[in-house]
Design an enzyme around this catalytic site. Sequence first.
Site, PDB file in Angstrom:
ATOM      1  N   SER A   8      41.829  42.621  38.573  1.00 39.57           N
ATOM      2  CA  SER A   8      42.634  41.524  39.054  1.00 39.57           C
ATOM      3  C   SER A   8      43.133  41.705  40.494  1.00 39.57           C
ATOM      4  O   SER A   8      43.513  40.734  41.129  1.00 39.57           O
ATOM      5  CB  SER A   8      43.859  41.340  38.152  1.00 39.57           C
ATOM      6  OG  SER A   8      44.688  42.480  38.204  1.00 39.57           O
TER       7      SER A   8
ATOM      8  N   SER B  30      41.884  47.086  36.981  1.00 43.11           N
ATOM      9  CA  SER B  30      42.175  46.089  38.017  1.00 43.11           C
ATOM     10  C   SER B  30      42.280  46.628  39.439  1.00 43.11           C
ATOM     11  O   SER B  30      42.356  45.845  40.384  1.00 43.11           O
ATOM     12  CB  SER B  30      43.468  45.348  37.677  1.00 43.11           C
ATOM     13  OG  SER B  30      43.236  44.384  36.692  1.00 43.11           O
TER      14      SER B  30
ATOM     15  N   LYS C 268      49.730  43.564  46.588  1.00 41.51           N
ATOM     16  CA  LYS C 268      49.387  42.585  45.548  1.00 41.51           C
ATOM     17  C   LYS C 268      50.624  41.766  45.195  1.00 41.51           C
ATOM     18  O   LYS C 268      51.728  42.320  45.120  1.00 41.51           O
ATOM     19  CB  LYS C 268      48.856  43.348  44.332  1.00 41.51           C
ATOM     20  CG  LYS C 268      48.302  42.499  43.207  1.00 41.51           C
ATOM     21  CD  LYS C 268      47.772  43.394  42.088  1.00 41.51           C
ATOM     22  CE  LYS C 268      47.144  42.614  40.950  1.00 41.51           C
ATOM     23  NZ  LYS C 268      46.611  43.506  39.888  1.00 41.51           N
TER      24      LYS C 268
END
Lengths: 93, 490
Positions: free
Chosen positions: B154, B178, B79
């Site tokens: 997310s 997330s 990420k």
Amino acid sequence: MISKQDVEHVALLARLELSEEERELYTRQLNKILDAARALQELNTDGVPPTAHVLPIQNVFREDRAGEHMDPEKALANAPDREENFFKVPKIV
Amino acid sequence: MDLFQRTARQLHDMLVKKEISASEITAAVYQRIEEVEDKVKSYLTITREHAEAKARQVDEKIAAGEPIAPLAGIPVAVKDNMCTEGIRTSCASKILHNFIPPYTATAVSKLHNADMVLVGKTNMDEFAMGSSNENSGFHITRNPWDINRVPGGSSGGSAAAVAAGEAIVSLGSDTGGSIRQPAAFCGVVGMKPTYGGVSRYGLVAYASSLDQIGPFTKDVTDMAHMLNVICGHDPLDSTSANIRQPDFTQHLVNDIKGMKIGVPREYMADGIAPPVKERIKEAIKKLTELGAYVEETNMPHTEFAMPAYYLIATAEASSNLARYDGVRYGLRVEDARDLVDMFMRSRSQGFGDEVKRRIMLGTYSLSAGYYDAYYLKALKVRTLIKQDFDKAFEKYDVLLSPTSPSTAFKIGEMVDDPIQMYLQDVCTIPVNLAGIPALSMPCGLADNLPVGLQLMGKAFAEGTLLRVAYTLEQNTDFTGLRPVIGGGAQ
């Protein structure tokens, strides 16, 4: 209720410049979110200690000795502006 | 089966038997990216040269007869909120569009040290604020099961990459769900470890008392191996827990006889979509057949978790994001009149709508006159939520719930209503407030979209979660389904 003036004040604290449109949008939305947050007031929390952190860690100490430091060129590599080994910013006063 | 569809451990066996090389695995993943990335858009940055060099190193080790690490040569995506030295780390924010970190996050260093191959940096909601990936400052990642739907957020890019075969495993971060919610939406396994279990050094902070790094994998075995790689104490993170790290693979045991599982009624309430509830009930039935003792229980403060979370997380965010001021890195506007003008205009141009909204909310709840009523109250409610869990774990080994109230929703469906979007996280938020570990695994499809099952455990009881998940996996086909990009399952 949060007024548009409150939103303006908070924006200044947060160093955000908002457009007129954003001021209106955030006034509306923050009021809705805080309405939902007011549900917490229903709960009796007398005598309940706050939890800021879940781990039972108090202070974490390390030995006070010099370690490696980052090369100034590396530390300044992302600087939008610099002068010698300093970050350069617009005038303050 | 194509190489990109295989699990890390299957690929490891093929590497050890010299049936394939690490370079071939890497090439297969990049080939897959060329085929599907136009549709899925998982990545913000591709690190191909870096990856190929690392794969060659692994091949040289194998050729020299050296033993290789359990996940050596395995392509991993990270990420874009974890710092990677020399590789742009943007947090999907325009304010960091040009930020090249001078150091690497500990979790990413551990991937490198395990000889894993970094494929690229994945898309996310800006600064990890969001539940759909629609808040990325650059583009929207699509759900591999249906490209008109969101991958969740997310960490949507990391979940979509694994589901689409654009990486074999990946790392995300989880502040209020997330990792788990996108894992549920994309039909992969995702875990948020116990707070303090994985170092946060080099993870760009959103809400420091809630943030935790964790893996996405195709199955539970790979999850145990990934936890072995990334968990452990780090002196560079003062909130890192100093406990001995177990070998997580020892918990891959196909047996849950006598285990006690609680199902909180509040997590199966009216807001949960009926087809989601159906899949969860089927999984519960399966667990009972396998010898677990499952019963309903109560977690009375659950409904207060969402408002408490949004006050706490935004308060921490308003403080953490004060560092983006255009002085040392990131976006700086030209022609500022003075320093404050530069701060205000750089931040306003650099941050997206949701990030500004959360900074505003957090600044308000911390400001003079409101601190006690909002922030302090939320911290007290956090204690009550934590006590709900403490009490439940006196009785149960694990708690079980849906991961998300629905399957993946359509792009654009919720963008105009922040509260509706925040409600997506009702099942995942309490776990972060309590700091405990939780895992999401697929448990079948509803209308051809994956449904996620959440398992929650005591602090540092990741092993128990792995054991339950592994047993379910071994006795069902839950983790075997893969999407055909654009629609359908295979």
